[in-house]
Scaffold this active site. Structure first.
Site, PDB file in Angstrom:
ATOM      1  N   ARG A   1     -29.076   0.655  -0.626  1.00 23.44           N
ATOM      2  CA  ARG A   1     -29.507  -0.296   0.407  1.00 23.44           C
ATOM      3  C   ARG A   1     -28.455  -0.274   1.498  1.00 23.44           C
ATOM      4  O   ARG A   1     -27.369  -0.812   1.338  1.00 23.44           O
ATOM      5  CB  ARG A   1     -29.581  -1.683  -0.257  1.00 23.44           C
ATOM      6  CG  ARG A   1     -30.219  -2.764   0.574  1.00 23.44           C
ATOM      7  CD  ARG A   1     -29.841  -4.126  -0.002  1.00 23.44           C
ATOM      8  NE  ARG A   1     -28.508  -4.486   0.401  1.00 23.44           N
ATOM      9  CZ  ARG A   1     -27.697  -5.290  -0.293  1.00 23.44           C
ATOM     10  NH1 ARG A   1     -28.068  -5.794  -1.433  1.00 23.44           N
ATOM     11  NH2 ARG A   1     -26.492  -5.580   0.167  1.00 23.44           N
TER      12      ARG A   1
ATOM     13  N   HIS B   1     -28.538  -7.562   2.064  1.00 24.28           N
ATOM     14  CA  HIS B   1     -29.597  -7.959   1.120  1.00 24.28           C
ATOM     15  C   HIS B   1     -30.782  -8.559   1.887  1.00 24.28           C
ATOM     16  O   HIS B   1     -31.930  -8.176   1.698  1.00 24.28           O
ATOM     17  CB  HIS B   1     -29.034  -8.962   0.108  1.00 24.28           C
ATOM     18  CG  HIS B   1     -30.074  -9.582  -0.755  1.00 24.28           C
ATOM     19  ND1 HIS B   1     -30.807  -8.849  -1.662  1.00 24.28           N
ATOM     20  CD2 HIS B   1     -30.537 -10.861  -0.839  1.00 24.28           C
ATOM     21  CE1 HIS B   1     -31.667  -9.666  -2.276  1.00 24.28           C
ATOM     22  NE2 HIS B   1     -31.528 -10.869  -1.796  1.00 24.28           N
TER      23      HIS B   1
ATOM     24  N   TYR C   1     -18.534  -7.870   0.421  1.00 25.83           N
ATOM     25  CA  TYR C   1     -18.489  -7.351  -0.948  1.00 25.83           C
ATOM     26  C   TYR C   1     -18.593  -5.824  -1.067  1.00 25.83           C
ATOM     27  O   TYR C   1     -18.673  -5.302  -2.170  1.00 25.83           O
ATOM     28  CB  TYR C   1     -19.571  -8.016  -1.824  1.00 25.83           C
ATOM     29  CG  TYR C   1     -20.991  -7.863  -1.294  1.00 25.83           C
ATOM     30  CD1 TYR C   1     -21.723  -6.709  -1.528  1.00 25.83           C
ATOM     31  CD2 TYR C   1     -21.599  -8.880  -0.556  1.00 25.83           C
ATOM     32  CE1 TYR C   1     -23.013  -6.571  -1.052  1.00 25.83           C
ATOM     33  CE2 TYR C   1     -22.891  -8.755  -0.065  1.00 25.83           C
ATOM     34  CZ  TYR C   1     -23.589  -7.599  -0.319  1.00 25.83           C
ATOM     35  OH  TYR C   1     -24.862  -7.455   0.171  1.00 25.83           O
TER      36      TYR C   1
HETATM   37  C1  TPP Z   1     -35.882 -15.216 -11.385  1.00 21.69           C
HETATM   38  C2  TPP Z   1     -34.985 -15.142 -10.187  1.00 21.69           C
HETATM   39  N1  TPP Z   1     -33.657 -15.258 -10.339  1.00 21.69           N
HETATM   40  C3  TPP Z   1     -32.838 -15.182  -9.250  1.00 21.69           C
HETATM   41  C4  TPP Z   1     -33.357 -15.006  -7.993  1.00 21.69           C
HETATM   42  C5  TPP Z   1     -32.437 -14.897  -6.781  1.00 21.69           C
HETATM   43  N2  TPP Z   1     -32.394 -13.510  -6.309  1.00 21.69           N
HETATM   44  C6  TPP Z   1     -33.070 -13.129  -5.205  1.00 21.69           C
HETATM   45  S1  TPP Z   1     -32.877 -11.499  -4.870  1.00 21.69           S
HETATM   46  C7  TPP Z   1     -31.880 -11.263  -6.214  1.00 21.69           C
HETATM   47  C8  TPP Z   1     -31.290  -9.905  -6.513  1.00 21.69           C
HETATM   48  C9  TPP Z   1     -32.276  -8.911  -6.985  1.00 21.69           C
HETATM   49  O1  TPP Z   1     -31.687  -7.646  -7.034  1.00 21.69           O
HETATM   50  P1  TPP Z   1     -32.518  -6.340  -7.329  1.00 21.69           P
HETATM   51  O2  TPP Z   1     -33.453  -6.591  -8.456  1.00 21.69           O
HETATM   52  O3  TPP Z   1     -31.547  -5.243  -7.487  1.00 21.69           O
HETATM   53  O4  TPP Z   1     -33.422  -6.147  -6.023  1.00 21.69           O
HETATM   54  P2  TPP Z   1     -32.982  -5.802  -4.526  1.00 21.69           P
HETATM   55  O5  TPP Z   1     -32.848  -7.131  -3.809  1.00 21.69           O
HETATM   56  O6  TPP Z   1     -31.706  -5.041  -4.565  1.00 21.69           O
HETATM   57  O7  TPP Z   1     -34.100  -5.012  -3.938  1.00 21.69           O
HETATM   58  C10 TPP Z   1     -31.694 -12.465  -6.894  1.00 21.69           C
HETATM   59  C11 TPP Z   1     -30.834 -12.633  -8.087  1.00 21.69           C
HETATM   60  C12 TPP Z   1     -34.772 -14.922  -7.873  1.00 21.69           C
HETATM   61  N3  TPP Z   1     -35.359 -14.721  -6.693  1.00 21.69           N
HETATM   62  N4  TPP Z   1     -35.561 -14.971  -8.977  1.00 21.69           N
END
Ligand code: TPP
Ligand code: MG
Length: 372
Positions: free
Chosen positions: A267, A271, A280
């Site tokens: 990415r 985020h 970070y």
């Molecule tokens: C069940 C849940 N826990 C926590 C969150 C908060 N949250 C939003 S995005 C994220 C990270 C997700 O990372 P990844 O699966 O690697 O996807 P990316 O954003 O990198 O595409 C988190 C923890 C959420 N939306 N849903």
């Protein structure tokens, strides 16, 4: 008493030593025993189409990002760097395969013809869903990390009961693989040989959490604990992704059950537009990945095979500009719906409680307007 720990099912994974790849970052083509036969029909025209698709998707991302900075969109999770993972896989699907994405799979919305008004309306805060999932075979964005893998698995089970051979594809992130939902989905998918593909974009971060602290092992080993075969591919190599997705789809369609694909990508942006990644991660890390840019890599390949890249770039530019105008028009002319419509589609039939809430809401809106 010691408990015997079974060894990881490494024989179920391809690409553990190095992600499977056919396009070197310098654009040269390398042989792949596993992938090559699934790319036999990908000629110069198909390569050009993939290049144009990826360029359009990148431009959509840039425009949406800018519209957030202009205050038109509320939030945007950029996909910069993940174009090959999304376009390469998305272009392997047939129209009736059903896609269940997270919140970052904008390329799938573009490829599946979702209009900009609906698609960006979600990020503008104007609509709850944005499009009809059945019309586009694409579920609306899922914010609950990993929940879409359950939906995809359930949908695919139902598809098979209906006697169809469509496949459901769940897109998930690296962080999502740690969620209970994802692991439950894999138990069902494996046990019932469900025609589902788990397409994991390992973009190296779950918000600020680097993948190296999320898991000591390649993520592609996780599904093997459930007996699900995995393909670990270079996610910035559109052809490798395309071939791997074709393999997974063919397995699912022919009754072979689920496949997990780990597309190793990066990415390049934050985020979301509210995140500051300089807090970070190091600039050098981003610079390293910029060299592996998926669009640049395909352009270098097109050059190497003697394609007229100047013309292809020009064509892509014209298409991107037209699309950007359409996108901006859609966002600039979008109107906010009546706020009380949010109560209309909670249930098929209205309930007394919702009716009360709606009346309270309308009274509140009136009180604000009188006070203004
Ligand atoms: C069940 C849940 N826990 C926590 C969150 C908060 N949250 C939003 S995005 C994220 C990270 C997700 O990372 P990844 O699966 O690697 O996807 P990316 O954003 O990198 O595409 C988190 C923890 C959420 N939306 N849903
Ligand atoms: Mg991630």
């Amino acid at each position: 008493m010691s408990i015997a720990v079974p060894p990881p099912q490494t024989e179920l994974v391809s690409g553990l030593d190095a992600p499977l790849s056919v396009l070197h970052p310098d654009g040269s083509r390398q042989e792949s025993e596993i992938l090559d036969e699934h790319l036999a029909d990908v000629d110069e025209t198909a390569l050009t189409d993939l290049y144009v698709d990826m360029s359009i998707v990148r431009r959509v991302d840039q425009e949406a990002f800018a519209l957030t900075r202009q205050g038109k969109l509320v939030l945007w999770p950029p996909l910069l760097g993940q174009e090959a993972a999304q376009v390469g896989s998305g272009r392997a699907l047939r129209e009736t395969d059903f896609v269940f994405g997270s919140y970052r799979e904008h390329a799938l919305a573009v490829l599946r013809g979702v209009g900009f008004a609906g698609f960006l309306g979600v990020w503008e805060g104007l609509t709850f869903s944005g499009w009809d999932p059945h019309a586009h075979h694409l579920a609306t964005p899922q914010i609950i990390i990993g929940a879409q893998t359950l939906h995809a698995t359930g949908y695919a089970m139902a598809t098979r009961m209906d006697g169809a051979d469509d496949v459901a594809v769940a897109y998930l992130g690296d962080g999502a693989t740690s969620e209970g939902d994802v692991n439950e989905a894999m138990v069902f998918a494996s046990t019932f040989r469900v025609p589902v593909v788990f397409f994991c974009q390992n973009n190296h971060y779950a918000i600020s959490e680097p993948v190296r602290v999320q898991s000591d092992f390649p993520l592609a080993l996780r599904p093997t604990g459930f007996g699900i075969p995995a393909l670990r591919v270079d996610g910035n190599d559109v052809l490798a992704v395309h071939a791997a997705t074709r393999i997974a789809l063919a397995r699912a369609r022919s009754g072979g059950g689920p496949t997990f694909i780990e597309a190793v990508t990066y990415r390049m942006g934050p985020h979301t537009t509210t995140d500051d990644p300089t807090r970070y991660r190091r600039d050098e890390e981003v610079a390293d990945w910029r060299e592996k840019d998926p669009i640049l890599r395909l352009e270098r390949h097109l050059e190497k095979i003697g394609a007229r890249t100047d013309r292809i770039r020009e064509e892509a530019q014209v298409r991107c500009d037209a699309m950007a105008r359409e996108l901006r028009d859609a966002v600039m002319t979008a109107e906010a719906p009546e706020s009380a419509t949010m109560f209309d589609h909670v249930y098929t039939r209205q309930t007394a409680r919702l009716e009360r809430q709606r009346a309270e809401h309308l009274a509140f809106v009136d009180s604000i307007e009188e006070g203004a």
